[in-house]
Design a protein around this motif. Sequence first.
Motif, PDB file in Angstrom:
ATOM      1  N   PHE A  71      36.200  69.746  39.900  1.00  0.00           N
ATOM      2  CA  PHE A  71      35.510  70.357  38.544  1.00  0.00           C
ATOM      3  C   PHE A  71      35.410  71.639  38.531  1.00  0.00           C
ATOM      4  CE2 PHE A  71      33.677  66.016  39.754  1.00  0.00           C
ATOM      5  CZ  PHE A  71      33.978  65.443  38.493  1.00  0.00           C
ATOM      6  N   ALA A  72      36.319  72.284  39.190  1.00  0.00           N
ATOM      7  CA  ALA A  72      36.184  73.862  39.055  1.00  0.00           C
ATOM      8  C   ALA A  72      37.005  74.036  37.626  1.00  0.00           C
ATOM      9  CB  ALA A  72      36.970  74.335  40.472  1.00  0.00           C
ATOM     10  N   ALA A  73      36.413  75.393  37.131  1.00  0.00           N
ATOM     11  CA  ALA A  73      36.854  75.638  35.869  1.00  0.00           C
ATOM     12  C   ALA A  73      38.506  76.254  35.987  1.00  0.00           C
ATOM     13  CB  ALA A  73      36.334  76.908  35.351  1.00  0.00           C
ATOM     14  N   SER A  74      38.578  76.713  37.447  1.00  0.00           N
ATOM     15  CA  SER A  74      39.983  77.538  37.703  1.00  0.00           C
ATOM     16  C   SER A  74      40.382  77.006  38.896  1.00  0.00           C
ATOM     17  CB  SER A  74      40.099  78.803  37.510  1.00  0.00           C
ATOM     18  OG  SER A  74      41.224  79.491  38.011  1.00  0.00           O
ATOM     19  N   GLN A 123      40.325  63.724  38.559  1.00  0.00           N
ATOM     20  CA  GLN A 123      40.561  65.397  37.861  1.00  0.00           C
ATOM     21  C   GLN A 123      40.612  66.060  39.050  1.00  0.00           C
ATOM     22  OE1 GLN A 123      40.011  65.893  34.740  1.00  0.00           O
ATOM     23  NE2 GLN A 123      40.409  67.957  34.857  1.00  0.00           N
ATOM     24  N   ALA A 125      40.531  70.243  38.794  1.00  0.00           N
ATOM     25  CA  ALA A 125      40.348  71.418  37.992  1.00  0.00           C
ATOM     26  C   ALA A 125      40.994  71.342  36.819  1.00  0.00           C
ATOM     27  CB  ALA A 125      40.504  72.481  38.805  1.00  0.00           C
ATOM     28  N   ASP A 126      41.687  72.680  36.555  1.00  0.00           N
ATOM     29  CA  ASP A 126      42.293  72.543  35.073  1.00  0.00           C
ATOM     30  C   ASP A 126      43.633  72.236  34.992  1.00  0.00           C
ATOM     31  OD1 ASP A 126      42.947  74.621  36.872  1.00  0.00           O
ATOM     32  OD2 ASP A 126      43.263  76.182  35.491  1.00  0.00           O
TER      33      ASP A 126
END
Length: 267
Positions: A71-74, A123, A125-126
């Motif tokens: 769930f990291a943004a980057s 998921q 991250a991005d």
Amino acid sequence: MSKRLPPADLHNMAAALRAERAEMLNFTSSLTDDEWTAPSAAAGWRIADVVAHIGATARSLYTPAGLRTSFAASLEQANEDPVDRRRDWSRAKVMAEYQRAGRRATTLLDVVRRTPATRVRAQLADLGRHPLGLMIGGALVFDHHTHLRHDMAPALGRPVPSTDADRMRAVLTWMIAVLSNQVAKAPVAGLDARVALTLTGPGGGTWWFDEAGGLAPSDGAVAAHVTAPALTFPDWGTQRSSWRDSDVTVTGDTELAARFLDTVNVI
């Protein structure tokens, strides 16, 4: 009607991961202490840091750390934090984690690929959602291949290790899956006309892209066709080098192909 990307061959991917781990162990075991702490071609990372990164990535696949990565943004930033925490580790400790985590991740892939869980989309991250089996095997084979051959060996002036069709197919399958998600998230203007990408040589194939992402080949028309050696794709496909300086051939709508190629940056 074209179909989306087909399922990956996880049996061959598991074999590819074992082969890449053996290649990395062979390479790192031959390094001097000065080479171990020398700069790699990955900005800001020593050779030791690259190995620590791969070990940490493998560990995240079966520990709670993986949830933070998911769930990291980057992903690039998420990759930096574990490396920072390992900078003061001894060579023996880094290698012990690398060997232990890689062994467990490989075992996990062997188990998951035999169950329906392999198709569960997770998921990362991005980079979007990917089937679990592909995410475990593809990401790790890609990491090993790309870091060893483009960040480690060249930085030390050492020969680049060889590869084979199974390993290249695993690398390309992961890269195309990531690229498909990236294209779908930020479509290239005019890509509804479709671009075909053919990578020649070991593990190669042809993939199509439209504004919704990656496609398996069909009989329909494409506006542009990009052709390049498969062995070069992990270099320019990650923007370690420019596709314009690589052995990339474009036919058809060259402006559309250039817009597409300028966006290709697989992390």
